[in-house]
Scaffold this motif. Structure first.
Motif, PDB file in Angstrom:
ATOM      1  N   ILE A 117     -14.938 -77.066 -29.352  1.00 45.54           N
ATOM      2  CA  ILE A 117     -14.219 -75.805 -29.593  1.00 45.54           C
ATOM      3  C   ILE A 117     -13.815 -75.710 -31.062  1.00 45.54           C
ATOM      4  N   ILE A 118     -13.311 -76.799 -31.608  1.00 46.68           N
ATOM      5  CA  ILE A 118     -12.906 -76.815 -33.015  1.00 46.68           C
ATOM      6  C   ILE A 118     -14.117 -76.659 -33.923  1.00 46.68           C
ATOM      7  N   LYS A 119     -15.177 -77.344 -33.581  1.00 47.36           N
ATOM      8  CA  LYS A 119     -16.352 -77.397 -34.447  1.00 47.36           C
ATOM      9  C   LYS A 119     -17.162 -76.104 -34.417  1.00 47.36           C
ATOM     10  N   ASP A 120     -17.270 -75.484 -33.250  1.00 43.53           N
ATOM     11  CA  ASP A 120     -18.253 -74.411 -33.072  1.00 43.53           C
ATOM     12  C   ASP A 120     -17.689 -73.015 -32.871  1.00 43.53           C
ATOM     13  N   THR A 121     -16.363 -72.846 -32.870  1.00 45.77           N
ATOM     14  CA  THR A 121     -15.801 -71.496 -32.763  1.00 45.77           C
ATOM     15  C   THR A 121     -15.145 -71.104 -34.078  1.00 45.77           C
ATOM     16  N   LYS A 122     -14.960 -69.812 -34.258  1.00 42.06           N
ATOM     17  CA  LYS A 122     -14.349 -69.298 -35.483  1.00 42.06           C
ATOM     18  C   LYS A 122     -12.872 -68.962 -35.290  1.00 42.06           C
ATOM     19  N   VAL A 123     -12.345 -69.287 -34.106  1.00 40.52           N
ATOM     20  CA  VAL A 123     -10.970 -68.947 -33.767  1.00 40.52           C
ATOM     21  C   VAL A 123     -10.056 -70.146 -34.041  1.00 40.52           C
ATOM     22  N   PRO A 124      -8.851 -69.927 -34.574  1.00 42.25           N
ATOM     23  CA  PRO A 124      -7.896 -71.031 -34.733  1.00 42.25           C
ATOM     24  C   PRO A 124      -7.614 -71.701 -33.396  1.00 42.25           C
ATOM     25  N   VAL A 125      -7.373 -73.004 -33.446  1.00 41.59           N
ATOM     26  CA  VAL A 125      -7.149 -73.777 -32.220  1.00 41.59           C
ATOM     27  C   VAL A 125      -5.831 -74.529 -32.339  1.00 41.59           C
ATOM     28  N   LEU A 126      -5.012 -74.435 -31.289  1.00 42.06           N
ATOM     29  CA  LEU A 126      -3.774 -75.205 -31.205  1.00 42.06           C
ATOM     30  C   LEU A 126      -3.985 -76.279 -30.151  1.00 42.06           C
ATOM     31  N   ILE A 127      -3.950 -77.541 -30.578  1.00 37.35           N
ATOM     32  CA  ILE A 127      -4.256 -78.661 -29.697  1.00 37.35           C
ATOM     33  C   ILE A 127      -2.951 -79.303 -29.226  1.00 37.35           C
TER      34      ILE A 127
ATOM     35  N   LYS B 217     -12.001 -90.372 -32.235  1.00 39.86           N
ATOM     36  CA  LYS B 217     -11.277 -91.566 -31.801  1.00 39.86           C
ATOM     37  C   LYS B 217      -9.900 -91.619 -32.457  1.00 39.86           C
ATOM     38  N   LYS B 218      -8.937 -92.216 -31.757  1.00 40.78           N
ATOM     39  CA  LYS B 218      -7.583 -92.323 -32.284  1.00 40.78           C
ATOM     40  C   LYS B 218      -7.538 -93.150 -33.562  1.00 40.78           C
ATOM     41  N   ILE B 219      -8.470 -94.054 -33.713  1.00 41.09           N
ATOM     42  CA  ILE B 219      -8.491 -94.881 -34.922  1.00 41.09           C
ATOM     43  C   ILE B 219      -8.825 -94.033 -36.147  1.00 41.09           C
ATOM     44  N   ASP B 220      -9.513 -92.900 -35.929  1.00 42.77           N
ATOM     45  CA  ASP B 220      -9.889 -92.016 -37.033  1.00 42.77           C
ATOM     46  C   ASP B 220      -8.864 -90.918 -37.272  1.00 42.77           C
ATOM     47  N   PHE B 221      -8.226 -90.452 -36.194  1.00 46.36           N
ATOM     48  CA  PHE B 221      -7.194 -89.439 -36.332  1.00 46.36           C
ATOM     49  C   PHE B 221      -6.385 -89.373 -35.047  1.00 46.36           C
ATOM     50  N   ASP B 222      -5.072 -89.164 -35.192  1.00 45.40           N
ATOM     51  CA  ASP B 222      -4.217 -89.072 -34.013  1.00 45.40           C
ATOM     52  C   ASP B 222      -3.004 -88.229 -34.376  1.00 45.40           C
ATOM     53  N   SER B 223      -2.427 -87.582 -33.378  1.00 52.14           N
ATOM     54  CA  SER B 223      -1.206 -86.811 -33.573  1.00 52.14           C
ATOM     55  C   SER B 223      -0.454 -86.751 -32.258  1.00 52.14           C
ATOM     56  N   SER B 224       0.854 -86.976 -32.324  1.00 49.18           N
ATOM     57  CA  SER B 224       1.694 -86.901 -31.131  1.00 49.18           C
ATOM     58  C   SER B 224       2.419 -85.566 -31.051  1.00 49.18           C
ATOM     59  N   ILE B 225       2.138 -84.656 -31.996  1.00 50.22           N
ATOM     60  CA  ILE B 225       2.724 -83.322 -31.997  1.00 50.22           C
ATOM     61  C   ILE B 225       1.589 -82.302 -31.983  1.00 50.22           C
ATOM     62  N   PRO B 226       1.884 -81.048 -31.604  1.00 45.10           N
ATOM     63  CA  PRO B 226       0.827 -80.030 -31.601  1.00 45.10           C
ATOM     64  C   PRO B 226       0.119 -79.939 -32.951  1.00 45.10           C
ATOM     65  N   LEU B 227      -1.181 -79.801 -32.884  1.00 41.84           N
ATOM     66  CA  LEU B 227      -2.027 -79.740 -34.085  1.00 41.84           C
ATOM     67  C   LEU B 227      -2.686 -78.380 -34.164  1.00 41.84           C
ATOM     68  N   LEU B 228      -2.368 -77.628 -35.199  1.00 42.98           N
ATOM     69  CA  LEU B 228      -2.966 -76.309 -35.424  1.00 42.98           C
ATOM     70  C   LEU B 228      -4.124 -76.453 -36.405  1.00 42.98           C
ATOM     71  N   VAL B 229      -5.309 -76.065 -35.941  1.00 41.86           N
ATOM     72  CA  VAL B 229      -6.507 -76.135 -36.796  1.00 41.86           C
ATOM     73  C   VAL B 229      -6.903 -74.713 -37.195  1.00 41.86           C
ATOM     74  N   LEU B 230      -6.699 -74.385 -38.452  1.00 38.06           N
ATOM     75  CA  LEU B 230      -7.111 -73.091 -38.972  1.00 38.06           C
ATOM     76  C   LEU B 230      -8.560 -73.187 -39.432  1.00 38.06           C
ATOM     77  N   LYS B 231      -9.213 -72.055 -39.507  1.00 43.99           N
ATOM     78  CA  LYS B 231     -10.625 -72.059 -39.859  1.00 43.99           C
ATOM     79  C   LYS B 231     -10.817 -71.502 -41.265  1.00 43.99           C
ATOM     80  N   GLY B 232     -11.129 -72.390 -42.216  1.00 43.82           N
ATOM     81  CA  GLY B 232     -11.390 -71.998 -43.577  1.00 43.82           C
ATOM     82  C   GLY B 232     -12.874 -72.045 -43.850  1.00 43.82           C
ATOM     83  N   MET B 233     -13.332 -71.249 -44.807  1.00 37.95           N
ATOM     84  CA  MET B 233     -14.775 -71.152 -45.073  1.00 37.95           C
ATOM     85  C   MET B 233     -15.178 -71.753 -46.416  1.00 37.95           C
ATOM     86  N   SER B 234     -14.207 -72.204 -47.211  1.00 37.27           N
ATOM     87  CA  SER B 234     -14.555 -72.720 -48.543  1.00 37.27           C
ATOM     88  C   SER B 234     -14.971 -74.172 -48.459  1.00 37.27           C
TER      89      SER B 234
END
Length: 265
Positions: free
Chosen positions: A124-134, A248-265
């Motif tokens: 969803i994060i990789k292939d959609t153009k919509v912001p995602v709240l995880i 994987k958690k070893i590469d990235f982890d968050s215990s709080i909501p994560l907002l992923v905005l979609k930038g094009m640059s």
């Protein structure tokens, strides 16, 4: 912000994510499109009967989830959808319904405890153009008073990238602290902040680390934010992070909501 898409599976995280989405939608005045996508197996024989069973089970999943949450006064539209791939179905639905935000569980596909993002949410994060709240497991909604935003480059190709972040800031009277991570490969132009971004942040926190993620870890404990915000770009750390189906958690982890905005640059 009017329309929020909440794709759910049948696992234990779904109800918690749905309740968070309802609480969030109630605060921002949005409605929810709750969907469960089922795949039709490519087998010979009575496909119609199999599809009927899958559709029935899909509807039962949504009905069970709805029973377990407080709907408040939020309008919730439920739908079961057949699709050969979940992500293609969600992409089409997002465009059709003019979705402003997707709220998803960190893991909605039964991934193990070493995984931060499961395959479906990762796609969803990789292939959609919509912001995602995880939404991580067991996280409950609370007013978003403090946002830690992190980025490597302060340039933005489109200021529309920040629209959702600004909406959240205005709704909750949030403060946004910007963590700008200086890495060994940082270009001088990356240190320049976009004017719109600069106008919305309360504090700029420069830090030097080997990677962006190390910089994030260093300040998450100090800042104690209610939300972490990142921008997925065509280059840089987070672009590389979302390349795989799972994170994987070893590469990235968050215990709080994560907002992923979609930038094009």
């Amino acid at each position: 912000m009017k329309n929020i898409l909440v794709p759910v599976g049948s696992n234990e995280h779904a109800v918690n994510t749905l309740q968070y989405a309802i609480d969030f939608a109630d605060a921002v005045g949005a409605k929810i499109f709750l969907v469960h996508v089922y795949s039709s197996p490519k087998i010979s024989g009575s496909i119609l009967k199999v599809d009927q069973i899958l559709e029935r089970d899909s509807k039962a999943i949504l009905k069970d989830h709805i029973k377990k949450v407080d709907r408040k006064n939020v309008e919730i539209m439920t739908s079961t959808l057949k699709g050969y791939t979940v992500i293609d179905t969600l992409k089409q639905l997002s465009k059709l319904l003019q979705i402003d935000l997707i709220i998803a569980s960190t893991k909605n596909d039964g991934a193990d405890e070493n995984i931060f993002l499961g395959k479906i949410t990762g796609n969803i994060i990789k292939d959609t153009k919509v912001p995602v709240l995880i939404i991580p497991k067991n996280v409950t909604f609370k007013p978003i008073k403090k946002i830690l935003m992190t980025l490597k480059s302060g340039s933005l190709k489109s200021v529309n990238t920040l629209d959702l972040l600004v909406k959240i800031k205005d709704t909750f009277s949030s403060t946004i602290n910007l963590l700008q991570v200086k890495t060994p490969k940082l270009d001088a132009k990356d240190l320049e902040l976009n004017d719109t971004l600069k106008s919305h942040i309360s504090q700029l926190i420069p830090t030097t680390n080997a990677t962006v993620y190390q910089g994030v870890l260093e300040y998450l404990r100090e800042e104690k934010p209610d939300m972490l915000c990142v921008i997925r770009r065509k280059r840089g750390f987070f672009k590389k992070l979302w390349e795989n189906d799972r994170v994987k958690k070893i590469d990235f982890d968050s215990s709080i909501p994560l907002l992923v905005l979609k930038g094009m640059s």
